[in-house]
Design an enzyme around this catalytic site. Structure first.
Site, PDB file in Angstrom:
ATOM      1  CG  ASP A 176      -2.127   0.828   1.112  1.00 61.95           C
ATOM      2  OD1 ASP A 176      -2.355   1.371   0.021  1.00 61.95           O
ATOM      3  OD2 ASP A 176      -2.865   0.953   2.108  1.00 61.95           O
ATOM      4  CD  GLU A 291      -6.345   1.226  -4.497  1.00 62.12           C
ATOM      5  OE1 GLU A 291      -7.039   0.186  -4.541  1.00 62.12           O
ATOM      6  OE2 GLU A 291      -6.309   1.974  -3.504  1.00 62.12           O
TER       7      GLU A 291
END
Ligand code: ZN
Length: 512
Positions: A176, A291
């Site tokens: 992330d 992402e």
């Protein structure tokens, strides 16, 4: 040849027999029969142990101590060894359901786990819903630094948790908020499958308030070579044009709007393209997904800016499955959405229209935990195009469990957190007031866990996790870490139950 598993009866009976053979408490759900061998996880004085029951030959690759045993009248080999990194690597190969996979464009939710103990609770929450694919490993480099964990340790904890809980549904692993190429290399080496690229340091948030003349100068000075276009060519694509995206969403650009979007996100786009190229190189043919995250910036992302980002990334050859705009309103840590729900709905509807037209890809909700008032809106409008990210809320549920079975430890952590809140809050969106947090000593044992329902207590504990987990005492020994982990291991079931209850509430609105 008789399957070893079938000799042992039901899972519960098998756990009993295997427990006697190994001297460990066996997690019944972990028992997995595959190609003649039986794999299971047990817990003993030295922590979790991987155990394997094999027919004639030891299972290759594992670091286990093997001995001959007789079970149900059959001779077999029993191997026992630590649930460590080396065995996790081999287990992911041997039992692929313990390894991360690519999630794709389907409804999903991420479960960050700062302690590395939460996965079984996350899985139990998942079992209460349908149609939500999990990302069980999810941690940013910032969180790894603050908890002193490596990308491999984060992934290994999930492998063991999924194995312990017998989860066969698959899961993703999200590296992330990666900002630099070195972060990508470290997570690619560890075997992550999802990469959240974050160009925040290259977003020019000031562009919003700039005068036209300033914007013009900034526009000309963008890194055009890295953007593989020219100021004139980009003008020709956008200025004076509009796109009707359906659902009443129409995207229109005049020169001012293009300059605003290009100046705010131009350098970020060049950085994202570079990160994406590095990732492709680092993954070297292994499957992965991306992402794009611009959520951690001050100014909300307008639907036009979102459209511009998507169109330009496509032109630059970047592919992604989810994108996190910065939505309007406040997404503070650990508490519900703060803002006008009608405005959020209108704004989110436009972002969905962009994501459908330009992908389809998912809209990602960062700092997505505890945003109960917007889940129904998001689920209704986005359909399958949604990825919900949660993380710190699981740490808070761990503390809720600790409050219920180790009140003295909870009080000490709360006092410590209060003393560190002002310093630790700097990099987070929070608004807790210390004056609204009661003195821990004034709260009776039985009421401590209810403190976890106070937004102020939640935020104070949320942002101080790094300090709590890495603080040392005067002798240089960990202040809380050892005690916290020992308490949660002793109260394992209560910890999982707290996680299940809280995260099932998150997932229910998204269940099919
Ligand atoms: Zn985020």
């Amino acid at each position: 040849m008789v399957e070893l598993g079938s000799l042992l009866g039901t899972a519960g009976q098998a756990a009993e027999v295997l427990s006697q053979a190994t001297g460990l408490a066996i997690y019944a759900r972990s028992i997995a029969s595959d190609r003649g061998s039986l794999f299971f996880l047990g817990k003993g004085p030295d922590g979790r142990q991987l155990s394997v029951l094999a027919r004639a030959q030891p299972e290759p690759g594992f670091t286990l101590t093997w001995r001959a045993v007789t079970l149900g009248g059959e001779r077999a080999l029993l191997g026992v060894g630590r649930a460590d990194h080396a065995n996790a690597v081999v287990l992911r190969e041997r039992l692929p359901f313990t390894a991360p996979v690519v999630v794709g464009v389907r409804r999903s939710a991420g479960f960050g786990d700062r302690l590395g103990l939460a996965t079984p609770g996350h899985i139990r929450a998942l079992r209460t819903v349908r149609g939500v694919f999990p990302v069980l490993a999810q941690q940013s480099m910032r969180e790894m630094e603050r908890t002193r964990r490596t990308p491999a340790e984060v992934l290994d904890a999930v492998t063991w948790g999924a194995f312990q809980e017998g989860w066969r549904g698959g899961y993703g692993a999200d590296a992330d908020h990666l900002k630099a190429e070195a972060d990508i290399d470290a997570c690619a080496a560890a075997g992550y499958t999802m990469y959240t690229l974050d160009p925040r340091e290259h977003v020019d948030a000031l562009a919003e308030g700039d005068a036209f003349g300033t914007l013009l100068r900034k526009y000309e000075a963008l890194p055009w070579e890295r953007l593989a276009t020219t100021p004139e060519a980009m003008r020709a694509v956008y200025v004076g044009r509009s796109w009707s995206l359906g659902e009443g969403c129409c995207i229109t650009f005049d020169e001012g709007r293009l300059l605003g979007a290009a100046c705010k996100y131009g350098r970020a786009l060049a950085h994202l393209a570079a990160l994406a190229r590095r990732l492709q190189w680092a993954m070297a043919g292994r499957p992965y997904e991306v992402e794009i995250s611009v959520d951690e910036t001050d100014a909300p992302t307008t639907p036009e800016e979102h459209f511009f980002i998507a169109a330009e990334l496509k032109r630059l050859g970047v592919a992604w499955v989810s994108l996190a705009p910065r939505y309007g309103g406040r997404f503070e840590k650990g508490v519900d959405y703060i803002g006008d729900l009608a405005r959020f709905e209108a704004d989110f509807r436009a972002h969905v229209a962009v994501a459908r037209a330009m992908g389809p890809y998912k809209l990602s909700l960062h700092s997505g935990s505890d945003k109960f008032s917007i889940y129904p809106i998001v689920a209704r409008l986005a359909g399958d195009l949604v990825h919900l990210k949660t993380a710190g809320t699981s740490y808070l549920e761990a503390l809720r469990a600790v409050a219920s079975f180790a009140p003295a430890l909870f009080r000490a952590i709360l006092r410590f957190a209060l003393a560190h809140y002002e310093q630790d809050r700097a990099s987070y969106y929070v608004s807790a007031e210390l004056a609204r947090v009661p003195e821990a000593g004034s709260v009776p044992d039985g009421a401590l866990d209810a403190l976890m329902d106070s937004p102020d207590v939640r935020q104070v504990l949320h942002v101080t996790f790094g300090s709590v987990l890495t603080a040392d005492d005067a002798q240089g020994a960990p202040l809380f870490r050892g005690r916290l982990f020992a308490a949660l291991e002793a109260g394992e079931e209560a910890h999982y139950a707290a996680l299940e209850a809280h995260l099932a509430r998150h997932l229910a609105p998204f269940s099919h």
